[in-house]
Design a protein around this motif. Structure first.
Motif, PDB file in Angstrom:
ATOM      1  N   LYS A 138      60.149 -44.506-134.881  1.00 33.26           N
ATOM      2  CA  LYS A 138      59.557 -44.147-133.587  1.00 33.26           C
ATOM      3  C   LYS A 138      58.302 -43.315-133.788  1.00 33.26           C
ATOM      4  O   LYS A 138      57.300 -43.492-133.088  1.00 33.26           O
ATOM      5  CB  LYS A 138      60.579 -43.394-132.732  1.00 33.26           C
ATOM      6  N   LYS A 139      58.348 -42.389-134.745  1.00 31.30           N
ATOM      7  CA  LYS A 139      57.179 -41.556-135.049  1.00 31.30           C
ATOM      8  C   LYS A 139      56.025 -42.438-135.549  1.00 31.30           C
ATOM      9  O   LYS A 139      54.877 -42.286-135.098  1.00 31.30           O
ATOM     10  CB  LYS A 139      57.550 -40.510-136.100  1.00 31.30           C
ATOM     11  N   ASN A 140      56.331 -43.366-136.452  1.00 29.78           N
ATOM     12  CA  ASN A 140      55.304 -44.274-136.964  1.00 29.78           C
ATOM     13  C   ASN A 140      54.741 -45.160-135.855  1.00 29.78           C
ATOM     14  O   ASN A 140      53.541 -45.459-135.848  1.00 29.78           O
ATOM     15  CB  ASN A 140      55.869 -45.143-138.086  1.00 29.78           C
ATOM     16  N   ALA A 141      55.584 -45.589-134.922  1.00 32.64           N
ATOM     17  CA  ALA A 141      55.125 -46.413-133.809  1.00 32.64           C
ATOM     18  C   ALA A 141      54.166 -45.623-132.918  1.00 32.64           C
ATOM     19  O   ALA A 141      53.146 -46.154-132.479  1.00 32.64           O
ATOM     20  CB  ALA A 141      56.318 -46.914-132.995  1.00 32.64           C
ATOM     21  N   GLU A 142      54.479 -44.357-132.667  1.00 37.09           N
ATOM     22  CA  GLU A 142      53.583 -43.526-131.857  1.00 37.09           C
ATOM     23  C   GLU A 142      52.231 -43.341-132.537  1.00 37.09           C
ATOM     24  O   GLU A 142      51.188 -43.405-131.894  1.00 37.09           O
ATOM     25  CB  GLU A 142      54.231 -42.168-131.556  1.00 37.09           C
ATOM     26  N   GLN A 143      52.246 -43.131-133.849  1.00 33.75           N
ATOM     27  CA  GLN A 143      50.995 -42.989-134.595  1.00 33.75           C
ATOM     28  C   GLN A 143      50.201 -44.295-134.551  1.00 33.75           C
ATOM     29  O   GLN A 143      48.972 -44.277-134.392  1.00 33.75           O
ATOM     30  CB  GLN A 143      51.271 -42.594-136.050  1.00 33.75           C
ATOM     31  N   ALA A 144      50.874 -45.423-134.669  1.00 34.35           N
ATOM     32  CA  ALA A 144      50.193 -46.719-134.624  1.00 34.35           C
ATOM     33  C   ALA A 144      49.604 -46.972-133.239  1.00 34.35           C
ATOM     34  O   ALA A 144      48.493 -47.495-133.115  1.00 34.35           O
ATOM     35  CB  ALA A 144      51.168 -47.833-135.004  1.00 34.35           C
ATOM     36  N   LYS A 145      50.331 -46.568-132.181  1.00 39.45           N
ATOM     37  CA  LYS A 145      49.812 -46.728-130.821  1.00 39.45           C
ATOM     38  C   LYS A 145      48.586 -45.853-130.605  1.00 39.45           C
ATOM     39  O   LYS A 145      47.616 -46.269-129.959  1.00 39.45           O
ATOM     40  CB  LYS A 145      50.895 -46.397-129.794  1.00 39.45           C
ATOM     41  N   ALA A 146      48.609 -44.631-131.153  1.00 38.86           N
ATOM     42  CA  ALA A 146      47.454 -43.739-131.023  1.00 38.86           C
ATOM     43  C   ALA A 146      46.252 -44.325-131.763  1.00 38.86           C
ATOM     44  O   ALA A 146      45.115 -44.295-131.247  1.00 38.86           O
ATOM     45  CB  ALA A 146      47.795 -42.353-131.573  1.00 38.86           C
ATOM     46  N   ALA A 147      46.468 -44.863-132.965  1.00 37.76           N
ATOM     47  CA  ALA A 147      45.376 -45.471-133.720  1.00 37.76           C
ATOM     48  C   ALA A 147      44.828 -46.691-132.990  1.00 37.76           C
ATOM     49  O   ALA A 147      43.606 -46.912-132.961  1.00 37.76           O
ATOM     50  CB  ALA A 147      45.852 -45.866-135.115  1.00 37.76           C
ATOM     51  N   LEU A 148      45.708 -47.490-132.357  1.00 36.05           N
ATOM     52  CA  LEU A 148      45.266 -48.647-131.583  1.00 36.05           C
ATOM     53  C   LEU A 148      44.414 -48.212-130.404  1.00 36.05           C
ATOM     54  O   LEU A 148      43.336 -48.778-130.155  1.00 36.05           O
ATOM     55  CB  LEU A 148      46.475 -49.450-131.101  1.00 36.05           C
ATOM     56  N   ALA A 149      44.872 -47.196-129.669  1.00 34.49           N
ATOM     57  CA  ALA A 149      44.106 -46.708-128.514  1.00 34.49           C
ATOM     58  C   ALA A 149      42.732 -46.198-128.961  1.00 34.49           C
ATOM     59  O   ALA A 149      41.722 -46.446-128.291  1.00 34.49           O
ATOM     60  CB  ALA A 149      44.886 -45.603-127.801  1.00 34.49           C
ATOM     61  N   GLU A 150      42.684 -45.519-130.092  1.00 33.88           N
ATOM     62  CA  GLU A 150      41.416 -45.005-130.616  1.00 33.88           C
ATOM     63  C   GLU A 150      40.472 -46.164-130.955  1.00 33.88           C
ATOM     64  O   GLU A 150      39.284 -46.112-130.634  1.00 33.88           O
ATOM     65  CB  GLU A 150      41.704 -44.168-131.865  1.00 33.88           C
ATOM     66  N   GLN A 151      40.996 -47.198-131.578  1.00 36.43           N
ATOM     67  CA  GLN A 151      40.168 -48.342-131.960  1.00 36.43           C
ATOM     68  C   GLN A 151      39.709 -49.140-130.733  1.00 36.43           C
ATOM     69  O   GLN A 151      38.608 -49.676-130.724  1.00 36.43           O
ATOM     70  CB  GLN A 151      40.925 -49.256-132.930  1.00 36.43           C
ATOM     71  N   GLU A 152      40.569 -49.237-129.721  1.00 37.73           N
ATOM     72  CA  GLU A 152      40.179 -49.962-128.504  1.00 37.73           C
ATOM     73  C   GLU A 152      39.080 -49.232-127.743  1.00 37.73           C
ATOM     74  O   GLU A 152      38.240 -49.857-127.108  1.00 37.73           O
ATOM     75  CB  GLU A 152      41.403 -50.180-127.604  1.00 37.73           C
ATOM     76  N   ALA A 153      39.077 -47.913-127.830  1.00 34.28           N
ATOM     77  CA  ALA A 153      38.052 -47.126-127.131  1.00 34.28           C
ATOM     78  C   ALA A 153      36.723 -47.137-127.887  1.00 34.28           C
ATOM     79  O   ALA A 153      35.671 -46.914-127.294  1.00 34.28           O
ATOM     80  CB  ALA A 153      38.541 -45.691-126.948  1.00 34.28           C
TER      81      ALA A 153
END
Length: 160
Positions: free
Chosen positions: A98-113
């Motif tokens: 779950k922690k890794n998934a949250e980090q991956a979601k944050a990295a995805l949001a950063e890349q999309e922005a």
């Protein structure tokens, strides 16, 4: 009368042929070392002796083989301890995933922005294809973590 004779002839012909046998199989080798298999024997061939194939399905509801008497057994307390250890391990894996998934979601949001200069077309418009291509690995990583979370959750649900 002729139809009766024809039926009788066909019946006698079927009886005369006898039981049907499987064709023989031959393994053949050529001078180049290539191996072929055939039902027609030629020079450099040898007949293969094969075991008959069992094509009948296993009977439904066939009983399982009983556990041998000398098979090692685990007492209830030991099994409960092992089950508890397994649950703790799975729960810690779930928390880490779950922690890794949250980090991956944050990295995805950063890349999309983020919009790189190479992703801008002439005139300032953004090339969606280039952005999608760059962001896809981040989406894949999020999907992987979500599948892992689902699998671990299912495994925890299967515990006694």
């Amino acid at each position: 009368m002729r139809q009766q004779d024809l039926c009788l002839s066909i019946a006698l012909l079927c009886l005369a042929t006898g039981p049907v046998h499987a064709q023989d199989i031959y393994k053949c080798g050529d001078p180049d070392g290539r191996v072929t298999y055939s039902n027609v024997p030629t020079k450099n061939c040898r007949k293969l002796v094969l075991d008959p194939v069992n094509v009948s399905p296993a009977p439904k509801g066939s009983p399982k083989t009983p556990t041998p008497g000398a098979f090692p057994k685990v007492d209830d307390q030991t099994q409960k301890s092992r089950d508890g250890d397994r649950r703790r391990i799975l729960e810690s894996e779930l928390a880490a995933e779950k922690k890794n998934a949250e980090q991956a979601k944050a990295a995805l949001a950063e890349q999309e922005a983020l919009v790189l200069p190479s992703e801008r077309m002439q005139g300032g418009a953004i090339s969606g294809g280039k952005v999608q291509e760059r962001v896809q690995p981040y989406k894949d990583k999020v999907a992987l973590h979500e599948r892992n979370i689902e699998a671990i959750t299912k495994e925890i649900g299967n515990l006694r």
